[in-house]
Motif scaffolding. Structure first.
Motif, short mmCIF file in Angstrom:
data_model
loop_
_atom_site.label_atom_id
_atom_site.label_comp_id
_atom_site.label_asym_id
_atom_site.label_seq_id
_atom_site.Cartn_x
_atom_site.Cartn_y
_atom_site.Cartn_z
N GLY A 240 0.82 -1.20 0.00
CA GLY A 240 0.00 0.00 0.00
C GLY A 240 0.85 1.25 0.00
O GLY A 240 2.09 1.20 -0.04
N ARG A 241 0.16 2.38 0.05
CA ARG A 241 0.84 3.68 0.03
C ARG A 241 0.16 4.65 0.98
O ARG A 241 -0.99 4.47 1.33
CB ARG A 241 0.81 4.27 -1.37
CG ARG A 241 1.62 3.46 -2.34
CD ARG A 241 1.73 4.14 -3.65
NE ARG A 241 2.52 3.28 -4.53
CZ ARG A 241 2.75 3.53 -5.77
NH1 ARG A 241 2.27 4.62 -6.32
NH2 ARG A 241 3.47 2.71 -6.51
N GLY A 242 0.88 5.67 1.35
CA GLY A 242 0.32 6.73 2.19
C GLY A 242 -0.19 6.19 3.50
O GLY A 242 0.42 5.33 4.14
N ALA A 243 -1.38 6.69 3.90
CA ALA A 243 -1.97 6.29 5.18
C ALA A 243 -2.37 4.82 5.19
O ALA A 243 -2.49 4.22 6.24
CB ALA A 243 -3.19 7.16 5.49
N GLY A 244 -2.57 4.22 4.00
CA GLY A 244 -2.96 2.82 3.92
C GLY A 244 -1.78 1.87 3.89
O GLY A 244 -1.95 0.67 3.72
N VAL B 173 -7.59 -7.30 -2.56
CA VAL B 173 -7.14 -6.63 -3.78
C VAL B 173 -5.70 -6.17 -3.59
O VAL B 173 -5.34 -5.62 -2.57
CB VAL B 173 -8.05 -5.41 -4.09
CG1 VAL B 173 -7.58 -4.68 -5.32
CG2 VAL B 173 -9.49 -5.87 -4.25
N SER B 174 -4.87 -6.42 -4.60
CA SER B 174 -3.47 -6.03 -4.48
C SER B 174 -3.33 -4.52 -4.43
O SER B 174 -4.14 -3.78 -4.98
CB SER B 174 -2.66 -6.57 -5.66
OG SER B 174 -2.98 -5.88 -6.84
N GLN C 5 -1.27 -2.72 -5.95
CA GLN C 5 -1.07 -2.18 -7.29
C GLN C 5 -2.41 -1.94 -7.99
O GLN C 5 -2.57 -0.98 -8.72
CB GLN C 5 -0.21 -3.11 -8.15
CG GLN C 5 1.20 -3.27 -7.65
CD GLN C 5 1.34 -4.30 -6.52
OE1 GLN C 5 0.40 -4.98 -6.14
NE2 GLN C 5 2.53 -4.37 -5.96
N SER C 6 -3.39 -2.81 -7.76
CA SER C 6 -4.71 -2.65 -8.36
C SER C 6 -5.45 -1.45 -7.80
O SER C 6 -6.23 -0.81 -8.50
CB SER C 6 -5.56 -3.91 -8.14
OG SER C 6 -4.98 -5.01 -8.76
N LEU C 7 -5.20 -1.14 -6.53
CA LEU C 7 -5.90 -0.02 -5.90
C LEU C 7 -5.56 1.31 -6.55
O LEU C 7 -6.35 2.24 -6.51
CB LEU C 7 -5.59 0.03 -4.40
CG LEU C 7 -6.20 -1.09 -3.57
CD1 LEU C 7 -5.73 -0.99 -2.14
CD2 LEU C 7 -7.71 -1.06 -3.65
N GLU C 8 -4.38 1.40 -7.17
CA GLU C 8 -3.99 2.64 -7.83
C GLU C 8 -4.96 3.00 -8.94
O GLU C 8 -5.10 4.17 -9.31
CB GLU C 8 -2.58 2.53 -8.39
CG GLU C 8 -1.54 2.40 -7.30
CD GLU C 8 -0.14 2.13 -7.85
OE1 GLU C 8 0.03 2.10 -9.08
OE2 GLU C 8 0.77 1.95 -7.02
N ALA C 9 -5.66 2.00 -9.50
CA ALA C 9 -6.61 2.25 -10.58
C ALA C 9 -7.89 2.93 -10.08
O ALA C 9 -8.62 3.53 -10.87
CB ALA C 9 -6.97 0.94 -11.29
#
Length: 151
Positions: free
Chosen positions: A39-43, A135-136, A138-142
């Motif tokens: 994940g990224r940021g707060a997540g 969900v991966s 990388q998929s969340l970036e979409a």
């Protein structure tokens, strides 16, 4: 017979085949198990490479594949994550001696529920909150804020 030291007893029992059903391990003996960032940021969070791969697989389990096949996929996924962290990791599993547990489905039964990648947490003011645990990252970036999902 003199009592064995805890490490010696564990080694002896491992050679005897201690699994009564199925036992899994994130790495070989004397091998580090990798932690990785997801994940990224707060997540953003950290998890074990094998544990994360196993959890995602169990969420998305495609059917009644035998454990032996599942473990090949899980091991590949965990190794890829671990290698990106600079750690060589080879997960292991063992089944009860003389059993065919490695040819049985992961839960030893046919799944009763379809695979899932999310959990609905609730609804408030017409907005549905859900957790995308399967969900991966990388998929969340979409997905951007305000994304609309079908019902």
């Amino acid at each position: 017979m003199a009592p064995l030291k805890p490490n010696a007893e564990l080694k002896q029992r491992r050679t005897e085949g201690i699994a009564k059903g199925v036992a899994v391990g994130s790495a070989q003996a004397n091998q580090l198990a990798a932690d990785a960032s997801f994940g990224r940021g707060a997540g953003r969070f950290f998890a074990g490479a094998f544990t994360y791969s196993l959890t995602r697989y169990l969420w998305q389990q495609p059917g009644s594949l035998p454990l032996q096949r599942v473990f090949v996929d899980l091991s590949r996924s965990a190794r890829d994550v671990a290698n990106s962290s600079g750690v060589q990791q080879a997960p292991v599993f063992a089944v009860a001696p003389g059993s065919t547990h490695d040819q049985k489905p992961v839960y030893f039964l046919t799944p009763q529920t379809p695979p899932a990648e999310a959990v609905v947490l609730g609804e408030e003011n017409g907005e549905i909150s859900f957790w995308l645990g399967g969900v991966s990252s990388q998929s969340l970036e979409a997905f951007e804020e305000g994304a609309v999902f079908g019902r």
